[in-house]
Design a protein around this motif. Structure first.
Motif, PDB file in Angstrom:
ATOM      1  N   MET A 101       0.803  -1.227   0.000  1.00  0.00           N
ATOM      2  CA  MET A 101       0.000   0.000   0.000  1.00  0.00           C
ATOM      3  C   MET A 101       0.837   1.280   0.000  1.00  0.00           C
ATOM      4  SD  MET A 101      -2.654  -1.541  -0.540  1.00  0.00           S
ATOM      5  CE  MET A 101      -3.534  -0.062  -0.983  1.00  0.00           C
ATOM      6  N   VAL A 102       2.112   1.154  -0.295  1.00  0.00           N
ATOM      7  CA  VAL A 102       2.892   2.368  -0.525  1.00  0.00           C
ATOM      8  C   VAL A 102       3.428   2.319  -1.966  1.00  0.00           C
ATOM      9  CG1 VAL A 102       4.732   3.857   0.381  1.00  0.00           C
ATOM     10  CG2 VAL A 102       3.711   2.145   1.893  1.00  0.00           C
ATOM     11  N   HIS A 103       2.582   2.098  -2.956  1.00  0.00           N
ATOM     12  CA  HIS A 103       1.288   2.665  -3.078  1.00  0.00           C
ATOM     13  C   HIS A 103       0.184   1.657  -3.397  1.00  0.00           C
ATOM     14  CE1 HIS A 103      -0.610   4.828  -6.840  1.00  0.00           C
ATOM     15  NE2 HIS A 103      -1.413   5.047  -5.844  1.00  0.00           N
ATOM     16  N   CYS A 130       3.253  11.064   7.685  1.00  0.00           N
ATOM     17  CA  CYS A 130       2.545   9.791   7.906  1.00  0.00           C
ATOM     18  C   CYS A 130       1.946   9.736   9.306  1.00  0.00           C
ATOM     19  CB  CYS A 130       3.435   8.587   7.606  1.00  0.00           C
ATOM     20  SG  CYS A 130       4.660   8.219   8.834  1.00  0.00           S
ATOM     21  N   ALA A 131       2.459  10.555  10.211  1.00  0.00           N
ATOM     22  CA  ALA A 131       1.869  10.617  11.560  1.00  0.00           C
ATOM     23  C   ALA A 131       0.704  11.612  11.598  1.00  0.00           C
ATOM     24  CB  ALA A 131       2.925  11.023  12.573  1.00  0.00           C
ATOM     25  N   ASN A 132       0.378  12.216  10.467  1.00  0.00           N
ATOM     26  CA  ASN A 132      -0.657  13.248  10.399  1.00  0.00           C
ATOM     27  C   ASN A 132      -0.386  14.370  11.394  1.00  0.00           C
ATOM     28  OD1 ASN A 132      -3.093  12.812   8.473  1.00  0.00           O
ATOM     29  ND2 ASN A 132      -2.580  10.760   9.221  1.00  0.00           N
ATOM     30  N   ILE A 159      -0.759  10.792  -3.587  1.00  0.00           N
ATOM     31  CA  ILE A 159      -0.494   9.382  -3.905  1.00  0.00           C
ATOM     32  C   ILE A 159      -0.424   8.521  -2.639  1.00  0.00           C
ATOM     33  CG2 ILE A 159       1.160   7.787  -4.994  1.00  0.00           C
ATOM     34  CD1 ILE A 159       0.029   9.544  -7.127  1.00  0.00           C
ATOM     35  N   VAL A 160       0.181   9.037  -1.601  1.00  0.00           N
ATOM     36  CA  VAL A 160       0.539   8.169  -0.465  1.00  0.00           C
ATOM     37  C   VAL A 160      -0.291   8.440   0.789  1.00  0.00           C
ATOM     38  CG1 VAL A 160       2.523   7.266   0.834  1.00  0.00           C
ATOM     39  CG2 VAL A 160       2.915   8.264  -1.398  1.00  0.00           C
ATOM     40  N   LEU A 161      -0.918   9.602   0.864  1.00  0.00           N
ATOM     41  CA  LEU A 161      -1.601  10.045   2.092  1.00  0.00           C
ATOM     42  C   LEU A 161      -2.515   8.998   2.747  1.00  0.00           C
ATOM     43  CD1 LEU A 161      -2.282  12.308   4.133  1.00  0.00           C
ATOM     44  CD2 LEU A 161      -3.770  13.318   2.417  1.00  0.00           C
ATOM     45  N   PRO A 162      -3.307   8.234   1.973  1.00  0.00           N
ATOM     46  CA  PRO A 162      -4.196   7.280   2.662  1.00  0.00           C
ATOM     47  C   PRO A 162      -3.450   6.175   3.392  1.00  0.00           C
ATOM     48  CG  PRO A 162      -4.799   7.529   0.332  1.00  0.00           C
ATOM     49  CD  PRO A 162      -3.485   8.208   0.521  1.00  0.00           C
ATOM     50  N   LYS A 220       3.412  17.399  -2.407  1.00  0.00           N
ATOM     51  CA  LYS A 220       2.245  17.218  -3.280  1.00  0.00           C
ATOM     52  C   LYS A 220       2.094  15.742  -3.656  1.00  0.00           C
ATOM     53  CE  LYS A 220      -0.055  18.716  -7.467  1.00  0.00           C
ATOM     54  NZ  LYS A 220      -0.092  19.593  -8.630  1.00  0.00           N
ATOM     55  N   TYR A 221       3.229  15.111  -3.947  1.00  0.00           N
ATOM     56  CA  TYR A 221       3.219  13.692  -4.313  1.00  0.00           C
ATOM     57  C   TYR A 221       2.687  12.856  -3.140  1.00  0.00           C
ATOM     58  CZ  TYR A 221       4.760   9.310  -6.288  1.00  0.00           C
ATOM     59  OH  TYR A 221       4.782   8.043  -6.791  1.00  0.00           O
ATOM     60  N   TYR A 222       3.196  13.149  -1.943  1.00  0.00           N
ATOM     61  CA  TYR A 222       2.731  12.402  -0.765  1.00  0.00           C
ATOM     62  C   TYR A 222       1.217  12.575  -0.598  1.00  0.00           C
ATOM     63  CZ  TYR A 222       2.266  10.476   3.856  1.00  0.00           C
ATOM     64  OH  TYR A 222       1.864   9.677   4.894  1.00  0.00           O
ATOM     65  N   GLY A 223       0.765  13.835  -0.695  1.00  0.00           N
ATOM     66  CA  GLY A 223      -0.648  14.121  -0.469  1.00  0.00           C
ATOM     67  C   GLY A 223      -1.564  13.433  -1.449  1.00  0.00           C
TER      68      GLY A 223
END
Ligand code: FEO
Length: 387
Positions: A142-144, A241-243, A195-198, A190-193
């Motif tokens: 899930m990454v990604h 990732c820790a929000n 593509i990876v944020l969930p 932006k990429y993290y937000g």
């Protein structure tokens, strides 16, 4: 079409996509790159490939180092076609190569390409000896996608991280110290937000698994290679990732006759009065994927819509659908908007913010056109709530 040496006998052989402006719905104003890496050892090893339409570019780069027919191993860290899409064409050249992938990658590649190539599935802790070097694998589901994995080149201390730590950024520069760091970090955010944020929990696990590694280079599958700013990008990923959020507000809205916009600015005035930085994001002029970059670190997510045909505006509904799917956590939401008679939009917006799990500020709703005293009242009440 030159390969770029990143360490002794190790080359970037990917492709630069200067023209892409939409990557499955994510605006890529700076283009993108698809990074593939070639390791020349006793066994020639290719790490990932590129989008199929860029296969020729990649093969030309590889050919400057070694004939593609000599490739022994192709490590497919991720099934998504921006990385595996050239596998069929590469396998036509490197007929005896073995494709190394995760168990889920094996399933995914077979479903995508319907080929019976030589496959070898690996799991976390497995080691591939390619001669003088060893590649150690860590599954990063899930990454990604469920199939993702990363590879650590033990002797050279290089982490091939695939989507993690990537940025959509076309450039002739290949390293993080060749471009302004702020631009690279902004694109990484932006990429993290988008593509990876969930998958924050899975990112945290991957960071934990990689924590014991001595890393000199992080070679992602998009954008520049990290060699000078590894602590900075790791620290950003840890926070994202820790929000972990900042005291900042993003005010997202659309408006019909500017009443909801007036409310948006009254809301902004309250945050300003409390010293909390804001970003105004009118959905008519901002793409949802750019707004998500702000959402990655903002604590307050304020969303406004007037009521149209008993509903929120479609632009706002589209943004909220995207937001909910990306699932940021630990946020505070505020719904606001104007209305003429039905007035359903504000509660609809609020319901989605609640479904996102956000704490909620008291919704703001004004009939027709808010006058100065109503706007002041909105600001004052919100200031009180923010105290
Ligand atoms: Fe860059 Fe999930 O592919």
């Amino acid at each position: 079409m030159q390969p770029v040496k990143i360490a002794e006998d190790i080359y970037w052989v990917g492709a630069i996509d200067w023209d892409v402006r939409n990557f499955h719905g994510y605006t890529t104003q700076r283009g993108a790159s698809y990074n593939a890496y070639l390791i020349v050892d006793e066994n020639i090893t290719l790490i990932d490939t590129v989008k199929p339409q860029f296969c020729d570019e990649m093969l030309k780069r590889i050919s400057q180092v070694v004939e593609p027919e000599k490739i022994d191993y192709i490590i497919a860290n991720h099934v998504e076609m921006d990385h595996s899409g050239s596998l069929p064409l590469v396998m036509e050249r490197a007929k005896n190569a073995t494709v190394i992938t995760s168990p889920k990658g094996l399933q995914g590649l077979k479903k995508h390409y319907k080929k019976e190539w030589n496959f070898q599935a690996v799991k976390t802790g497995d080691n591939l000896n390619i001669g003088k070097r060893n590649i150690s694998f860590i599954l990063t589901p899930m990454v990604h996608w469920p199939d993702n994995m990363i590879g650590y080149l033990v002797e050279d201390k290089i982490l091939f991280s695939n989507d993690a730590f990537g940025q959509h950024l076309a450039s002739s520069e290949r390293f993080d110290d060749q471009l302004p760091l702020q631009i690279v970090l902004e694109e990484a955010k932006k990429y993290y937000g988008n593509i990876v944020l969930p998958y924050g929990n899975q990112v945290a696990k991957a960071l934990e698994a990689a924590a014991d590694l001595d890393i000199e280079i992080i070679a992602p599958s998009h954008g520049v290679i990290w060699r000078s700013h590894i602590p900075e990008i790791i620290e950003q990923y840890r926070k994202w990732c820790a929000n972990e959020t900042e005291e900042a507000a993003v005010i997202i809205y659309d408006t019909m006759w500017t009443s909801t916009e007036k409310i948006a600015y009254a809301v902004q005035a309250a945050f300003e009065a409390k010293g909390i930085p804001t970003k105004m994001r009118n959905l008519k002029t901002n793409h949802i994927s750019d707004i998500i970059t702000d959402v990655v670190t903002a604590k307050y997510i304020c969303v406004g819509s007037p009521t149209l045909n008993n509903n929120m505006l479609p632009t706002v509904a589209g943004f909220l659908t995207y937001l909910k799917g990306l699932a940021p956590k630990n946020r505070v939401g505020l719904a606001f908007g104007s209305y003429g008679w039905g007035g359903q939009s504000v509660s609809q917006v609020e319901a989605v913010l609640e479904e996102c799990g956000f704490d909620l500020l008291k919704q703001v709703k004004v009939q027709y056109i808010p006058d100065d005293s109503e706007l002041q009242e909105i600001t004052d009440k919100l200031k009180g709530e923010l105290s």
